[in-house]
Design a protein around this motif. Structure first.
Motif, PDB file in Angstrom:
ATOM      1  N   LYS A 114       0.819  -1.208   0.000  1.00 15.24           N
ATOM      2  CA  LYS A 114       0.000   0.000   0.000  1.00 15.24           C
ATOM      3  C   LYS A 114       0.861   1.269   0.000  1.00 15.24           C
ATOM      4  CE  LYS A 114      -4.065  -2.003   2.356  1.00 15.24           C
ATOM      5  NZ  LYS A 114      -4.947  -1.825   3.551  1.00 15.24           N
ATOM      6  N   TYR A 135     -12.971  -2.112  -2.776  1.00 11.78           N
ATOM      7  CA  TYR A 135     -13.509  -2.187  -1.416  1.00 11.78           C
ATOM      8  C   TYR A 135     -15.018  -1.942  -1.438  1.00 11.78           C
ATOM      9  CZ  TYR A 135      -8.765  -2.093   0.667  1.00 11.78           C
ATOM     10  OH  TYR A 135      -7.470  -2.369   1.058  1.00 11.78           O
ATOM     11  N   HIS A 141     -17.438  -3.599  -0.404  1.00  8.63           N
ATOM     12  CA  HIS A 141     -18.118  -3.982   0.839  1.00  8.63           C
ATOM     13  C   HIS A 141     -17.913  -2.941   1.942  1.00  8.63           C
ATOM     14  CE1 HIS A 141     -13.996  -5.312   1.133  1.00  8.63           C
ATOM     15  NE2 HIS A 141     -14.119  -5.626   2.407  1.00  8.63           N
ATOM     16  N   LEU A 142     -17.082  -1.927   1.684  1.00 11.17           N
ATOM     17  CA  LEU A 142     -16.769  -0.939   2.736  1.00 11.17           C
ATOM     18  C   LEU A 142     -17.251   0.467   2.410  1.00 11.17           C
ATOM     19  CD1 LEU A 142     -13.075  -2.032   3.556  1.00 11.17           C
ATOM     20  CD2 LEU A 142     -15.167  -2.632   4.806  1.00 11.17           C
ATOM     21  N   PHE A 151     -15.288   5.235   7.815  1.00  9.91           N
ATOM     22  CA  PHE A 151     -13.878   5.475   7.496  1.00  9.91           C
ATOM     23  C   PHE A 151     -13.584   5.423   5.999  1.00  9.91           C
ATOM     24  CE2 PHE A 151     -14.237   0.914   8.538  1.00  9.91           C
ATOM     25  CZ  PHE A 151     -13.730   0.342   7.373  1.00  9.91           C
ATOM     26  N   LEU A 182     -10.136   5.980   3.792  1.00  7.81           N
ATOM     27  CA  LEU A 182      -9.532   4.830   3.110  1.00  7.81           C
ATOM     28  C   LEU A 182      -9.209   5.193   1.657  1.00  7.81           C
ATOM     29  CD1 LEU A 182      -8.713   1.823   3.116  1.00  7.81           C
ATOM     30  CD2 LEU A 182     -11.125   1.256   2.695  1.00  7.81           C
ATOM     31  N   TYR A 197      -6.161   7.456   1.630  1.00  8.00           N
ATOM     32  CA  TYR A 197      -4.983   6.616   1.906  1.00  8.00           C
ATOM     33  C   TYR A 197      -4.540   5.876   0.649  1.00  8.00           C
ATOM     34  CZ  TYR A 197      -2.794   2.316   3.940  1.00  8.00           C
ATOM     35  OH  TYR A 197      -1.997   1.247   4.254  1.00  8.00           O
ATOM     36  N   ARG A 234      -2.472 -14.194   4.005  1.00  6.38           N
ATOM     37  CA  ARG A 234      -3.223 -13.503   5.061  1.00  6.38           C
ATOM     38  C   ARG A 234      -2.536 -13.710   6.420  1.00  6.38           C
ATOM     39  NH1 ARG A 234      -7.340  -9.821   3.997  1.00  6.38           N
ATOM     40  NH2 ARG A 234      -8.092 -10.348   6.071  1.00  6.38           N
ATOM     41  N   THR A 292      -6.025  -6.915  10.597  1.00  5.18           N
ATOM     42  CA  THR A 292      -6.238  -5.588  10.005  1.00  5.18           C
ATOM     43  C   THR A 292      -5.771  -4.439  10.891  1.00  5.18           C
ATOM     44  OG1 THR A 292      -8.202  -6.555   8.966  1.00  5.18           O
ATOM     45  CG2 THR A 292      -8.020  -4.155   8.930  1.00  5.18           C
ATOM     46  N   ARG A 346       2.249  -6.775   9.200  1.00  3.73           N
ATOM     47  CA  ARG A 346       1.586  -5.649   9.870  1.00  3.73           C
ATOM     48  C   ARG A 346       2.097  -5.494  11.304  1.00  3.73           C
ATOM     49  NH1 ARG A 346      -4.475  -6.813   7.384  1.00  3.73           N
ATOM     50  NH2 ARG A 346      -4.311  -5.432   5.575  1.00  3.73           N
ATOM     51  N   GLY A 405      -8.198   7.187  13.672  1.00  2.39           N
ATOM     52  CA  GLY A 405      -9.046   6.009  13.504  1.00  2.39           C
ATOM     53  C   GLY A 405      -8.817   5.255  12.207  1.00  2.39           C
ATOM     54  N   ASN A 406      -7.797   5.658  11.452  1.00  3.73           N
ATOM     55  CA  ASN A 406      -7.536   5.022  10.168  1.00  3.73           C
ATOM     56  C   ASN A 406      -6.390   4.020  10.300  1.00  3.73           C
ATOM     57  OD1 ASN A 406      -8.612   5.000   7.612  1.00  3.73           O
ATOM     58  ND2 ASN A 406      -7.048   6.348   6.773  1.00  3.73           N
ATOM     59  N   PHE A 407      -6.542   2.856   9.643  1.00  5.82           N
ATOM     60  CA  PHE A 407      -5.509   1.814   9.739  1.00  5.82           C
ATOM     61  C   PHE A 407      -4.572   1.895   8.539  1.00  5.82           C
ATOM     62  CE2 PHE A 407      -8.817  -1.128  11.960  1.00  5.82           C
ATOM     63  CZ  PHE A 407      -8.707  -0.383  13.127  1.00  5.82           C
ATOM     64  N   ASN A 415      -1.889   0.047   7.147  1.00  6.92           N
ATOM     65  CA  ASN A 415      -1.402  -1.286   7.515  1.00  6.92           C
ATOM     66  C   ASN A 415      -0.607  -2.015   6.439  1.00  6.92           C
ATOM     67  OD1 ASN A 415      -3.592  -1.720   5.920  1.00  6.92           O
ATOM     68  ND2 ASN A 415      -4.851  -2.727   7.478  1.00  6.92           N
TER      69      ASN A 415
HETATM   70  P1  IDP Z   1      -8.085  -6.402   5.432  1.00  7.26           P
HETATM   71  O1  IDP Z   1      -7.221  -5.389   4.722  1.00  7.26           O
HETATM   72  O2  IDP Z   1      -7.376  -6.981   6.634  1.00  7.26           O
HETATM   73  O3  IDP Z   1      -8.648  -7.447   4.516  1.00  7.26           O
HETATM   74  P2  IDP Z   1     -10.734  -5.143   5.429  1.00  7.26           P
HETATM   75  O4  IDP Z   1     -11.771  -5.327   6.488  1.00  7.26           O
HETATM   76  O5  IDP Z   1     -10.956  -5.776   4.101  1.00  7.26           O
HETATM   77  O6  IDP Z   1      -9.316  -5.606   6.059  1.00  7.26           O
HETATM   78  O7  IDP Z   1     -10.547  -3.570   5.248  1.00  7.26           O
HETATM   79  C1  IDP Z   1      -9.810  -3.041   4.182  1.00  7.26           C
HETATM   80  C2  IDP Z   1      -8.944  -1.897   4.681  1.00  7.26           C
HETATM   81  O8  IDP Z   1      -9.789  -0.850   5.179  1.00  7.26           O
HETATM   82  C3  IDP Z   1      -8.042  -2.257   5.847  1.00  7.26           C
HETATM   83  O9  IDP Z   1      -6.845  -2.905   5.482  1.00  7.26           O
HETATM   84  C4  IDP Z   1      -7.806  -0.900   6.474  1.00  7.26           C
HETATM   85  O10 IDP Z   1      -6.834  -0.144   5.740  1.00  7.26           O
HETATM   86  C5  IDP Z   1      -9.183  -0.251   6.307  1.00  7.26           C
HETATM   87  N1  IDP Z   1     -10.033  -0.499   7.474  1.00  7.26           N
HETATM   88  C6  IDP Z   1     -10.749  -1.622   7.738  1.00  7.26           C
HETATM   89  N2  IDP Z   1     -11.436  -1.522   8.893  1.00  7.26           N
HETATM   90  C7  IDP Z   1     -11.145  -0.286   9.371  1.00  7.26           C
HETATM   91  C8  IDP Z   1     -11.572   0.417  10.561  1.00  7.26           C
HETATM   92  O11 IDP Z   1     -12.329  -0.070  11.393  1.00  7.26           O
HETATM   93  N3  IDP Z   1     -11.059   1.672  10.726  1.00  7.26           N
HETATM   94  C9  IDP Z   1     -10.209   2.239   9.819  1.00  7.26           C
HETATM   95  N4  IDP Z   1      -9.788   1.618   8.701  1.00  7.26           N
HETATM   96  C10 IDP Z   1     -10.256   0.361   8.482  1.00  7.26           C
END
Ligand code: IDP
Ligand code: MG
Length: 137
Positions: free
Chosen positions: A9, A49, A51-52, A57, A61, A64, A85, A91, A102, A112-114, A116
């Motif tokens: 990323k 993404y 599903h998100l 967030f 995302l 990012y 994985r 995550t 990670r 609050g942002n990951f 990762n």
């Molecule tokens: P994954 O990358 O481990 O498969 P997903 O649930 O598919 O996790 O989420 C995709 C990406 O969205 C994550 O890698 C992370 O960057 C971001 N993300 C997921 N959940 C959160 C959250 O609760 N807060 C902030 N960012 C999140």
């Protein structure tokens, strides 16, 4: 033999971690069969993404994942979807175990942002969908 889709990323590219991530893949014995360095746009991230998109967030995302170049690719090997994985770790950087990518490289959540470091498809069907979306085959 199985294949999966992975990404290094933008945070990891910025920090100069491409080589270390690729080294872990090769040390594990997985074969890197395609690599593409590119900058994604919002539409591609929304499709990837899907599903998100309704999560609070999601706008962060998108920022990012579009803020600079990333590396997208395909790796092959036995059970590579689940193994990759496992190598990535969970995550949330605060929960990712030491020894995982990670757990070793992801920084603490900001706003609050990951941030990762890596992506990996979560099942073989997702891998094929993501390979078609990002790499066109
Ligand atoms: P994954 O990358 O481990 O498969 P997903 O649930 O598919 O996790 O989420 C995709 C990406 O969205 C994550 O890698 C992370 O960057 C971001 N993300 C997921 N959940 C959160 C959250 O609760 N807060 C902030 N960012 C999140
Ligand atoms: Mg996911």
């Amino acid at each position: 033999m199985q294949r999966t889709f992975f990404m290094i990323k933008p945070d990891a590219v910025e920090r100069g971690l491409i080589g270390q991530v690729l080294t872990r893949i090769e040390c594990r014995g997985f074969r890197i069969v395609q690599l593409k360095m590119m900058t994604a746009d919002k539409d591609l991230i929304a499709a990837h993404y899907d599903h998100l998109v309704d999560k609070p967030f999601f706008p962060k995302l998108v920022d990012y994942m579009t803020r600079g170049p990333l590396v997208a690719g395909i790796i092959e090997g036995p059970e590579v979807v689940n193994s990759w994985r496992d190598m990535m770790g969970v995550t949330n950087p605060l929960e990712a175990a030491p020894g995982t990518i990670r757990g070793d490289y992801a920084t603490a959540p900001v706003d609050g942002n990951f941030y990762n470091v890596v992506h990996g498809s979560d099942c073989p069907e997702a891998a094929e969908r993501e390979i078609a979306l990002w790499l066109g085959h």
